[in-house]
Design an enzyme around this catalytic site. Structure first.
Site, mmCIF file in Angstrom:
data_model
loop_
_atom_site.group_PDB
_atom_site.id
_atom_site.type_symbol
_atom_site.label_atom_id
_atom_site.label_comp_id
_atom_site.label_asym_id
_atom_site.label_seq_id
_atom_site.Cartn_x
_atom_site.Cartn_y
_atom_site.Cartn_z
ATOM 1 N N ALA A 54 -35.084 -35.729 -4.803
ATOM 2 C CA ALA A 54 -36.140 -36.081 -3.848
ATOM 3 C C ALA A 54 -36.137 -35.230 -2.581
ATOM 4 C CB ALA A 54 -36.049 -37.571 -3.505
ATOM 5 N N ARG A 95 -45.155 -34.555 -8.351
ATOM 6 C CA ARG A 95 -44.205 -35.603 -8.732
ATOM 7 C C ARG A 95 -44.575 -36.852 -7.935
ATOM 8 N NH1 ARG A 95 -39.162 -34.116 -10.781
ATOM 9 N NH2 ARG A 95 -39.030 -36.312 -11.368
ATOM 10 N N GLN A 198 -28.868 -34.239 -16.171
ATOM 11 C CA GLN A 198 -28.551 -33.737 -14.832
ATOM 12 C C GLN A 198 -27.083 -33.963 -14.475
ATOM 13 O OE1 GLN A 198 -31.207 -35.672 -15.597
ATOM 14 N NE2 GLN A 198 -32.956 -35.271 -14.267
ATOM 15 N N ASP A 239 -35.052 -42.102 -5.022
ATOM 16 C CA ASP A 239 -36.328 -41.407 -4.881
ATOM 17 C C ASP A 239 -37.303 -42.201 -4.031
ATOM 18 O OD1 ASP A 239 -36.709 -38.859 -6.902
ATOM 19 O OD2 ASP A 239 -35.107 -40.221 -7.499
ATOM 20 N N LYS A 250 -33.130 -42.448 -10.715
ATOM 21 C CA LYS A 250 -33.178 -41.923 -12.083
ATOM 22 C C LYS A 250 -32.955 -43.035 -13.097
ATOM 23 C CE LYS A 250 -33.877 -38.489 -12.830
ATOM 24 N NZ LYS A 250 -35.232 -37.921 -13.086
#
Length: 349
Positions: A54, A95, A198, A239, A250
């Protein structure tokens, strides 16, 4: 602490006439930068996960706005803002869940609206300020979060919240870096974070660069790991954080938080105040980004699922405030977050 030792990676580099982004899709085996020479390229890079996390998304979008301003002829900031509006809207749409993206662009709109003939210089200075302030905030959050951790603790983190996701040092990973440096953290675990991995591709690679030993686990192994007593804190980023403390992060974070509560581990959310959205009352109001189901059907470009199988691919989930023990921002720490405690630190929104 020794920032040089624990702060070596920079995913975003402004080079005067272009934005250079470390391509996080190709890590850990290929270290390559993508050159973005216009705002459309920055928008594609954000959408395609060249840059992710973010805070990093917001910083990249800010520099994308600077690139969009190149070639715009306007007498003042208000006139420039009118001409830049379509480009800013495209960047914002790249996004939809990460509030930092909207926050950064809203900040640029405000300074542009008040700028005079030097609006282009004002815009570039604001983008630089967004980046430098993020790095300072991360280092401060690292100290605040580490102070909550008992010496010798084991921690689990999810996704990537380090230098790669920010201007540098990281949010949740910044707390882990500070905790390791201070001897508070004895062992670090990272979940792989499907489908983009990730944790496996980025987080353990980052820690390896800093000489911090980390143990990778499958996402589904987290509850079993907590049952062994090896984890005292689950430390994650965000986020978006709502007015009541509900937090979008996530996909898989919610599952880790449920397991932590059951097994007596604590949950710490670490994010800059720009991630706090006091205008969103609770997690049910957050738009959850859905990505291409094909991302679940293959690994590294090789299909692993039979043809004809359907997939559901939300990128984020929402962890209720009741499962969160601490929210750490550069403004301070909110323990056992709820609406009243959030308002005490961040105002009514």
């Amino acid at each position: 602490m020794d920032f040089e030792r624990y702060d070596r990676i920079r995913p975003i580099r402004w080079e005067g006439d272009q934005l250079s982004l470390l391509d996080q899709r190709r890590l850990p085996f290929v270290v390559e930068h993508v050159a973005c020479r216009d705002s459309e390229a920055v928008g594609r890079a954000i959408h395609d996960l060249v840059v992710r996390g973010a805070p990093a998304i917001g910083i990249a979008a800010a520099w994308g706005a600077v690139l969009a301003a190149r070639g715009v002829d306007a007498v003042d900031g208000a006139a420039a803002l009118a001409r830049l509006a379509p480009a800013l809207d495209r960047l914002q749409a790249a996004r939809p869940t990460a509030v930092n993206l909207m926050w950064a662009l809203a900040r640029l709109r405000r300074v542009l609206a008040a700028a005079g003939a030097d609006w282009a210089a004002v815009l570039e200075a604001e983008a630089r300020a967004i980046e430098t302030e993020d790095l300072a905030a991360n280092r401060h959050m690292g100290a605040l979060g580490a102070a909550l951790i008992e010496p010798g603790s084991g921690v689990l983190t999810h996704c990537n919240t380090g230098s790669l996701a920010t201007a540098g040092f990281g949010t949740a990973l910044g707390v882990i870096r500070a905790g390791v440096a201070e001897g508070r953290i004895g062992r670090v675990f990272a979940s792989e974070t499907r489908p983009w991995l990730q944790g496996a591709r980025l987080t353990v690679w980052e820690l390896l660069q800093d000489g911090i030993a980390a143990t990778l686990i499958a996402d589904g192994a987290a509850a079993h790991l907590m049952k062994t007593g090896a984890v005292q804190w689950v430390i994650v980023g965000a986020d978006r954080i709502c007015a009541n403390g509900d937090t979008a992060n996530k996909i898989g974070t919610y599952s880790h938080a449920i397991a932590a509560r059951h097994h007596g581990a604590k949950v710490m959310v670490v994010a800059p105040s720009s991630t706090v959205d006091m205008a969103t009352a609770h997690g049910d109001d957050i738009e959850i980004e859905m990505r291409d189901p094909a991302e679940l059907l293959s690994v590294a470009g090789t299909r692993t699922v039979a043809e004809g199988v359907q997939a559901w691919n939300p990128v984020f989930d929402v962890t209720p405030a009741g499962l969160i023990d601490a929210i750490v921002t550069e403004r301070g720490v909110v323990m056992a977050p709820d609406r009243a405690r959030m308002q005490a630190l961040f105002g009514p929104g």
